[in-house]
Scaffold this motif. Structure first.
Motif, mmCIF file in Angstrom:
data_model
loop_
_atom_site.group_PDB
_atom_site.id
_atom_site.type_symbol
_atom_site.label_atom_id
_atom_site.label_comp_id
_atom_site.label_asym_id
_atom_site.label_seq_id
_atom_site.Cartn_x
_atom_site.Cartn_y
_atom_site.Cartn_z
ATOM 1 N N SER A 50 -18.799 -10.687 -30.741
ATOM 2 C CA SER A 50 -17.432 -11.180 -30.551
ATOM 3 C C SER A 50 -16.532 -9.998 -30.224
ATOM 4 O O SER A 50 -16.573 -8.960 -30.906
ATOM 5 N N GLY A 53 -11.650 -11.998 -28.941
ATOM 6 C CA GLY A 53 -11.619 -13.443 -28.781
ATOM 7 C C GLY A 53 -12.741 -14.024 -27.956
ATOM 8 O O GLY A 53 -12.903 -15.239 -27.879
ATOM 9 N N TRP A 54 -13.506 -13.139 -27.281
ATOM 10 C CA TRP A 54 -14.649 -13.616 -26.485
ATOM 11 C C TRP A 54 -15.910 -13.561 -27.326
ATOM 12 O O TRP A 54 -16.127 -12.632 -28.105
ATOM 13 N N GLU A 75 -16.233 -22.711 -39.466
ATOM 14 C CA GLU A 75 -17.441 -22.687 -38.647
ATOM 15 C C GLU A 75 -18.624 -23.281 -39.401
ATOM 16 O O GLU A 75 -18.923 -22.885 -40.523
ATOM 17 N N SER A 115 -14.272 -29.143 -32.743
ATOM 18 C CA SER A 115 -13.771 -28.011 -31.962
ATOM 19 C C SER A 115 -14.901 -27.060 -31.619
ATOM 20 O O SER A 115 -15.791 -26.811 -32.446
ATOM 21 N N HIS A 116 -14.879 -26.534 -30.418
ATOM 22 C CA HIS A 116 -15.892 -25.578 -29.938
ATOM 23 C C HIS A 116 -15.215 -24.263 -29.573
ATOM 24 O O HIS A 116 -14.114 -24.234 -29.025
ATOM 25 N N GLU A 117 -15.897 -23.166 -29.899
ATOM 26 C CA GLU A 117 -15.445 -21.839 -29.489
ATOM 27 C C GLU A 117 -16.648 -21.071 -28.946
ATOM 28 O O GLU A 117 -17.776 -21.245 -29.410
ATOM 29 N N TYR A 148 -16.279 -23.104 -24.234
ATOM 30 C CA TYR A 148 -15.139 -22.239 -24.528
ATOM 31 C C TYR A 148 -14.268 -22.882 -25.620
ATOM 32 O O TYR A 148 -14.780 -23.450 -26.568
ATOM 33 N N SER A 149 -12.959 -22.816 -25.497
ATOM 34 C CA SER A 149 -12.065 -23.408 -26.509
ATOM 35 C C SER A 149 -11.740 -24.844 -26.098
ATOM 36 O O SER A 149 -10.769 -25.105 -25.376
ATOM 37 N N SER A 150 -12.574 -25.761 -26.552
ATOM 38 C CA SER A 150 -12.370 -27.172 -26.216
ATOM 39 C C SER A 150 -12.646 -28.019 -27.447
ATOM 40 O O SER A 150 -13.196 -27.542 -28.444
ATOM 41 N N SER A 151 -12.263 -29.295 -27.366
ATOM 42 C CA SER A 151 -12.434 -30.167 -28.531
ATOM 43 C C SER A 151 -12.616 -31.612 -28.090
ATOM 44 O O SER A 151 -12.334 -31.977 -26.951
#
Length: 513
Positions: A50, A53-54, A75, A115-117, A148-151
């Motif tokens: 990490s 933020g990536w 998580e 939520s996904h990261e 990525y950052s999605s939900s």
């Protein structure tokens, strides 16, 4: 001992909580299960790097909301690499963070936001929200690829089991039908080296067999606990502790927590859940001369409260195993087996059963057993795990065949090896091996069909690592025990018919005379 009216009333009330129809309007969340889609590309690696933020992997978290109240799991993660294609994963207790014990009212909408990261995309098929029991659950459909950052948000649907709709009772270990089964007719879901989940310890890869503590295992549905114990005050141990290892004098033994604490947590849980019957099996006991007396003393101290759950004395008192219903009504719901090598467990210690370990091929008749000793055939053999751990099918089948000939009191099937038996050079972690081995539990049990009520105990590492299996070890035991309950009912019906027929014949004979 004569019970006071108050104690008798308390015992009757506890039994009714289990055996009477109950009105459940809400529940506290105990665990969450997920299924990764079987569509190729749906799996996901957990983050390894990490930076600003990536992340090179992917992670999920869940938010649950009802009536403006919300909880967040943070998580979702366990020791193993989750999110394999087609796999079911379970997250219990601490693993669901602030959603642990979150109160949910039945009949009201429950909203779920997944939520996904991270840069590694994945897709779940569904998420389920569970209480400590299996009477009902909330089902949350997913089926959406996240990257990525999605939900993805959805409303979860309450699903009640057929038996709960028919009669809302917890009965005995989950069903009213199980109350008719004798203790030695029941199949218990169990864990190997159960106490290793009490703390992190060191060298987890090689020593830990569980990532759930004793309460979390109870919440998951485990009812048989295989516990290694030692009474030692060196190398980080502080007296009577649960542990794992060998040669404690050389420091190759690791302690994971005091036994009085573990037993106290178990007793508190069992007092809150009066329908549940639990088994403790103390097999590997280091330094037995000091450990066994200390263990027996601690067990008596923890489980002798007049109003609390007690250790069963039924077999030694009457020479026959009680039914689960009898155990619930008497509140003697804890069964204790000790592999005693020093002669501490005698006929006078009614609370403890002396276990005699039997391996396939052993001559049981040569052991000169007393009526108070209990024989347990065990299938354990440390084989090479390789790519799929299929060796456990062979070892368990051998044990089933052997037990059919020796007819021991109990049959215990094991689905694990040991550190050093996995990976190309023997360095594969125990939790990695568990996911491979646990997939064979159902197949091994179905093959073990030589006697109606065998096997009795199933042992796994990391029971929450279901993998590709259709059901986990707890769900499998529920299905098998339902079949056994139906068999008991069938036998009872045949006996009643025979009795009626005999009565009719006697009546005809009397008329002729």
């Amino acid at each position: 001992m004569k019970m006071s009216p108050a104690s008798l009333a308390s015992l009757t009330s506890l039994a009714c909580l289990a055996l009477c129809v109950v009105n459940v309007n809400s529940f506290n969340i105990s665990k969450i299960s997920t299924k990764t889609s079987s569509i190729p590309g749906s799996g996901m690696d957990k983050p390894g790097i990490s930076l600003f933020g990536w992340s090179n992997g992917g992670s999920y978290s869940v938010t649950l909301c009802q009536d403006r109240r919300c909880c967040v799991t943070e998580e979702l993660n366990t020791e193993d690499n989750n999110w394999e294609v087609g796999h079911v994963d379970w997250f219990v207790g601490r693993q669901i963070s602030k959603c642990r014990d979150f109160s949910v009212e039945l009949g009201k909408p429950l909203m779920m936001n997944l939520s996904h990261e991270g840069s590694n995309a994945g897709m779940l098929e569904w998420i389920k929200i569970h209480p400590w029991h299996s009477a009902f659950e909330y089902f949350c459909q997913v089926g959406v690829r996240l990257d990525y950052s999605s939900s993805h948000a959805t409303e979860c649907v309450l699903q009640e089991s057929g038996h709960w709709k028919k009669s809302p009772q917890f009965g005995c270990n989950g069903r009213m039908e199980f109350c008719k089964l004798r203790f030695d007719q029941f199949l218990f879901a169990g864990t190997h080296n159960s106490g290793t989940g009490q703390s992190d310890g060191v060298v987890k890869c090689a020593y830990k067999n569980q990532d759930l503590d004793i309460v979390e295992q109870l919440e998951f549905g485990i009812r048989f606990f295989d516990l290694d114990v030692i009474d030692m005050t060196t190398f980080g141990c502080t007296g009577l502790e649960t542990g794992h290892g060998s040669h404690p004098d050389l420091g190759l033994y690791q302690c994971y927590g005091r036994m009085d604490t573990l037993l106290g947590q178990m007793r508190e849980w069992m007092d809150r859940h009066p329908s549940e019957i639990v088994v403790l099996n103390f097999g590997n006991i280091e330094w037995p001369d000091q450990t066994i007396p200390s263990l027996m003393e601690t067990l008596i101290k923890v489980f002798t409260s007049q109003d609390g759950v007690k250790i069963s004395k039924g077999f030694k008192e009457r020479g026959i195993w009680p039914t689960l219903g009898e155990a619930v009504r008497s509140n003697e719901r804890l069964f204790v087996f000790i592999r005693d090598s020093i002669g501490a467990v005698t006929e006078n210690e009614l609370e403890f059963m002396k276990e005699i370990k039997v391996k396939p091929g052993d001559n049981v008749s040569s052991k000169n057993l007393s009526d108070s000793e209990v024989t347990i055939t065990t299938s354990y053999k440390a084989g090479d795990v390789d790519d799929d751990c299929s060796f456990v099918l062979k070892t368990n089948n051998e044990a089933c065949k052997s037990e059919n000939e020796t007819e021991t009191d109990f049959l215990k099937l094991s689905f694990f090896s040991k550190f050093g038996k996995g990976g190309a050079i023997g360095t594969e972690c125990i939790h990695k091996m568990a996911r491979k081995c646990n997939q064979w539990v159902k197949q091994a049990v179905l093959r073990c069909h030589y006697r109606d009520f065998k096997p009795n105990f199933l042992l796994v590492d990391y029971p929450n690592y279901q993998g590709r299996g259709e059901v986990n070890i707890v769900q499998l035991c529920q299905l098998v025990n339902m079949d056994r309950a139906l068999l008991v009912n069938k036998v009872e019906e045949e006996k009643e018919k025979d009795a009626e027929s005999l009565e009719g014949q006697n009546s005809s004979s009397t008329e002729v005379i």
